[in-house]
Design a protein around this motif. Structure first.
Motif, PDB file in Angstrom:
ATOM      1  N   ARG A 108       0.872  -1.167   0.000  1.00  0.00           N
ATOM      2  CA  ARG A 108       0.000   0.000   0.000  1.00  0.00           C
ATOM      3  C   ARG A 108       0.912   1.221   0.000  1.00  0.00           C
ATOM      4  O   ARG A 108       1.633   1.452   0.976  1.00  0.00           O
ATOM      5  CB  ARG A 108      -0.915   0.013   1.219  1.00  0.00           C
ATOM      6  CG  ARG A 108      -1.868   1.193   1.241  1.00  0.00           C
ATOM      7  CD  ARG A 108      -2.689   1.240   2.526  1.00  0.00           C
ATOM      8  NE  ARG A 108      -3.588   2.388   2.514  1.00  0.00           N
ATOM      9  CZ  ARG A 108      -4.832   2.358   2.054  1.00  0.00           C
ATOM     10  NH1 ARG A 108      -5.324   1.224   1.579  1.00  0.00           N
ATOM     11  NH2 ARG A 108      -5.591   3.437   2.055  1.00  0.00           N
ATOM     12  N   ARG A 112      -7.242  -0.028  -5.353  1.00  0.00           N
ATOM     13  CA  ARG A 112      -7.779  -0.603  -4.116  1.00  0.00           C
ATOM     14  C   ARG A 112      -7.176   0.063  -2.886  1.00  0.00           C
ATOM     15  O   ARG A 112      -7.815   0.166  -1.844  1.00  0.00           O
ATOM     16  CB  ARG A 112      -7.494  -2.111  -4.070  1.00  0.00           C
ATOM     17  CG  ARG A 112      -8.352  -2.941  -4.997  1.00  0.00           C
ATOM     18  CD  ARG A 112      -8.265  -4.419  -4.626  1.00  0.00           C
ATOM     19  NE  ARG A 112      -6.896  -4.910  -4.632  1.00  0.00           N
ATOM     20  CZ  ARG A 112      -6.295  -5.451  -5.695  1.00  0.00           C
ATOM     21  NH1 ARG A 112      -6.963  -5.553  -6.843  1.00  0.00           N
ATOM     22  NH2 ARG A 112      -5.058  -5.891  -5.624  1.00  0.00           N
ATOM     23  N   ALA A 113      -5.937   0.526  -3.021  1.00  0.00           N
ATOM     24  CA  ALA A 113      -5.257   1.171  -1.897  1.00  0.00           C
ATOM     25  C   ALA A 113      -5.600   2.653  -1.782  1.00  0.00           C
ATOM     26  O   ALA A 113      -5.048   3.339  -0.926  1.00  0.00           O
ATOM     27  CB  ALA A 113      -3.748   0.996  -2.031  1.00  0.00           C
ATOM     28  N   GLU A 131      -4.834  -1.932 -10.607  1.00  0.00           N
ATOM     29  CA  GLU A 131      -5.929  -2.359  -9.736  1.00  0.00           C
ATOM     30  C   GLU A 131      -5.505  -2.381  -8.268  1.00  0.00           C
ATOM     31  O   GLU A 131      -6.281  -2.023  -7.375  1.00  0.00           O
ATOM     32  CB  GLU A 131      -6.420  -3.733 -10.178  1.00  0.00           C
ATOM     33  CG  GLU A 131      -7.088  -3.718 -11.551  1.00  0.00           C
ATOM     34  CD  GLU A 131      -7.357  -5.105 -12.099  1.00  0.00           C
ATOM     35  OE1 GLU A 131      -6.998  -6.086 -11.398  1.00  0.00           O
ATOM     36  OE2 GLU A 131      -7.910  -5.222 -13.206  1.00  0.00           O
ATOM     37  N   GLN A 132      -4.255  -2.799  -8.032  1.00  0.00           N
ATOM     38  CA  GLN A 132      -3.745  -2.819  -6.660  1.00  0.00           C
ATOM     39  C   GLN A 132      -3.698  -1.411  -6.068  1.00  0.00           C
ATOM     40  O   GLN A 132      -4.089  -1.197  -4.907  1.00  0.00           O
ATOM     41  CB  GLN A 132      -2.344  -3.445  -6.656  1.00  0.00           C
ATOM     42  CG  GLN A 132      -1.650  -3.452  -5.302  1.00  0.00           C
ATOM     43  CD  GLN A 132      -0.270  -4.091  -5.388  1.00  0.00           C
ATOM     44  OE1 GLN A 132       0.025  -4.848  -6.302  1.00  0.00           O
ATOM     45  NE2 GLN A 132       0.586  -3.787  -4.431  1.00  0.00           N
TER      46      GLN A 132
END
Length: 630
Positions: A424, A460-461, A456-457
């Motif tokens: 993150r 999401r963070a 996408e990661q």
């Protein structure tokens, strides 16, 4: 040719004005900006850097800006200097102005460059922890390939005394055989292309591909493959088909008979060879793989093929043999690739030893060593994370897994995190600019799948996902053509790793005195039988294009925009015209570029050829060679 349309006024407000404003103001959020060519994405990246500096969130020496090429890095630094100069004369607080002036004075301390240059700096700084020579030299790609060639040649000479199965079988394959035991994507560099000089060259190129992907050392899956049994069965099927197809009653005029002569020849060769020696399974494997690549024969006409033989029966026999050959070639290639992958590991190890002995690293070494340093040394990772407060990455669609891992680990909020896939990032630390539609460097390890995963990661963070759609480069009619052509094709499908298409929006206006899109017809597309053929099209297009270019330059009166004369339109010149070709080589025309070059030369039109495949056939080169020979 499209009709001239009424001139439309340029929009007073950009369609993506809100998104552009968020880039300059939402400094507490990391961002992934997707922008097509001509939308000013690099300009927005520079503006973001200036905003971060002016707001006091970073100093120039704590910023890292990663570009794809050295040229792009130089241009980015020049644009950053210009933007800093302009911004400090604008309306802002005294603290902001002082921050920009300090950045200007220390601009050379900014880490603006390629990811490889950035990694080289980190490795030299922490050479002890990274276990590298502090005075290491970075090999260029041609130098690295030559050094690998030395390691490979020495390794192969030793193998030839008692070659392992994979090498033995690979060397029996003919030049046309299509097995590729190297990395997922072949290298297209000039040195690798020159190395494709037969089985040895192909094996060398496979080894070089493995060297480029040596950060994936896991052995390949090796399924059970009863090679000898499969080959013996194919031999019987080949003899059966050869005997059946030989019973043609009209061999001089039957298309199927003439198109399948290689199968009968192969059957005869096998029978003759086995009269004097035992069955050669390596040679038969190579032969069957070649036969599997043969073009589909014409079926021919008539119900009767020969005496007591129906055409349906011969055709069915061919289809069964062809299917068996295709299955065998697929399985044999997979089996051989797994074996060669394992055996070539020693050649790659020798290459690594040569580099270590000379204190040299190649581009992949820079990434692997930096990744290992950042991932495995907690103290080093924490120090780098605190020192580099903001990471800006241009052309992120061309990243590879190692680059993504390094950048994400450096941006991690939790300094203890070693797994980049769960990182993150610190709020506002990462700014990525990309155009997934331009991800064209898969042969250089770029992976659009990794880009999608990272995007996408980050979202999401809490990172913002921003689209820039206003294109400043092209006029609306051109954008409409592009939007119509690609909207249905680029659908964002993950399985095929297809990028999602974002339609372009207009900024400029269409000229009202000339067309903007022209469809040039092929003057002579018909072959000898009155039907369009590829040969006729490729033969007639170059002269048609040359004539059209001549008309545009001398008779059309058209004008275009020009970077050297912003705000005005200038007469069309040769430097404004680009002829793009889908390929350099054609089965019908040979070197495709030569026809266009001759068409332009015949009309005395200045031109520059980039690429091409017939250097030694050029008139000026032949003249020089003749003079040297004389």
């Amino acid at each position: 040719m499209s009709a001239a349309r009424p001139r439309q006024p340029a929009p007073t407000t950009l369609a993506d004005a809100r998104e552009r404003e968020s880039i300059r103001t939402e400094l507490d959020r990391s961002m992934v900006v997707e922008a097509a060519a001509g939308t000013g994405k690099t300009t927005e990246l520079v503006r973001r850097i200036v905003a971060v500096l002016a707001d006091g969130r970073a100093r120039i020496d704590s910023i890292v800006a990663v570009t794809f090429t050295e040229k792009a890095a130089g241009e980015l630094k020049l644009r950053l200097r210009t933007s800093l100069e302009e911004a400090r004369h604008g309306k802002m607080s005294s603290q902001g102005r002082a921050a920009l002036e300090d950045a200007l004075a220390r601009l050379e301390e900014a880490r603006v460059g390629t990811i490889h240059a950035f990694c080289a700096d980190l490795l030299r700084e922490r050479s002890v922890e990274a276990a590298v020579d502090p005075r290491f030299e970075t090999l260029t790609e041609p130098e690295a390939e030559r050094l690998f060639g030395r390691a490979f040649d020495a390794w192969l000479q030793e193998q030839l005394h008692d070659p392992p199965e994979g090498v033995r079988r690979a060397l029996r394959r003919t030049t046309r055989s299509a097995f590729r035991p190297g990395a997922p994507l072949p290298s297209t560099s000039s040195a690798a292309a020159r190395a494709d000089d037969g089985p040895v060259g192909r094996l060398r190129k496979a080894g070089w591909n493995l060297a480029e992907w040596r950060d994936f050392p896991t052995a390949w899956r090796h399924d059970a493959f009863e090679r000898s049994t499969r080959i013996d069965t194919l031999v019987e099927r080949l003899h059966t088909f050869a005997a059946l197809s030989a019973r043609c009653s009209s061999p001089e005029s039957d298309n199927f008979y003439s198109d399948t002569w290689k199968f009968r020849q192969a059957s005869a060769d096998v029978s003759a060879a086995e009269e004097v020696r035992s069955r050669d399974h390596d040679g038969l494997e190579a032969m069957f793989v070649d036969l599997a690549r043969e073009s589909r024969p014409r079926r021919g006409r008539g119900v009767v093929y020969g005496k007591d033989v129906r055409r349906d029966a011969v055709w069915q026999s061919y289809q069964e043999l062809s299917a068996a050959l295709a299955d065998f070639a697929r399985d044999a290639d997979a089996d051989l690739a797994a074996r060669v992958h394992q055996e070539l590991a020693e050649a790659v190890a020798r290459y690594d030893a040569l580099k270590a002995r000379g204190g040299r690293l190649d581009f992949v070494d820079l990434l692997i060593r930096t990744r290992d340093l950042v991932r495995d040394r907690d103290d080093v990772r924490r120090e780098f994370q605190s020192r580099f407060t903001h990471l800006f990455v241009d052309e992120f669609q061309d990243t590879d897994p190692l680059q993504a891992e390094i950048l994400l680990l450096l941006s991690a909020q939790d300094p203890k995190t070693r797994d980049w896939r769960v990182v993150r990032p610190v709020d506002g630390k990462l700014f990525l600019v990309a155009d997934p539609k331009q991800s064209i460097y898969r042969f250089r390890r770029a992976d659009i799948g990794i880009y999608m995963e990272v995007k996408e990661q980050l979202v999401r963070a809490g990172a913002a996902h921003v689209h820039l759609t206003t294109s400043f480069r092209s006029v609306p009619n051109v954008q409409k053509v592009i939007n119509a052509a690609f909207r249905q094709v680029m659908n964002g499908e993950r399985g095929s790793q297809q990028a999602e298409y974002v339609p372009l929006t207009a900024f400029r206006t269409d000229p009202d005195d000339q067309p903007t899109v022209v469809a040039l017809p092929v003057p002579r597309p018909y072959g000898t039988r009155g039907r369009p053929t590829k040969y006729a099209i490729e033969r007639s297009l170059p002269d048609a294009v040359g004539a059209f270019v001549q008309w545009m330059l001398h008779d059309s009166g058209w004008k275009v925009s020009d970077r050297e004369h912003p705000g005005e339109r200038v007469p069309l010149a040769p430097r404004h015209i680009c002829i793009l070709l889908r390929r350099f080589d054609s089965f019908y025309a040979g070197d495709v570029t030569r026809g266009y070059v001759r068409a332009l030369e015949a009309r005395d039109i200045r031109h520059l050829l980039v690429g091409g495949r017939s250097f030694h056939e050029r008139e000026e080169v032949e003249t020089v060679r003749a003079a040297l020979q004389a």
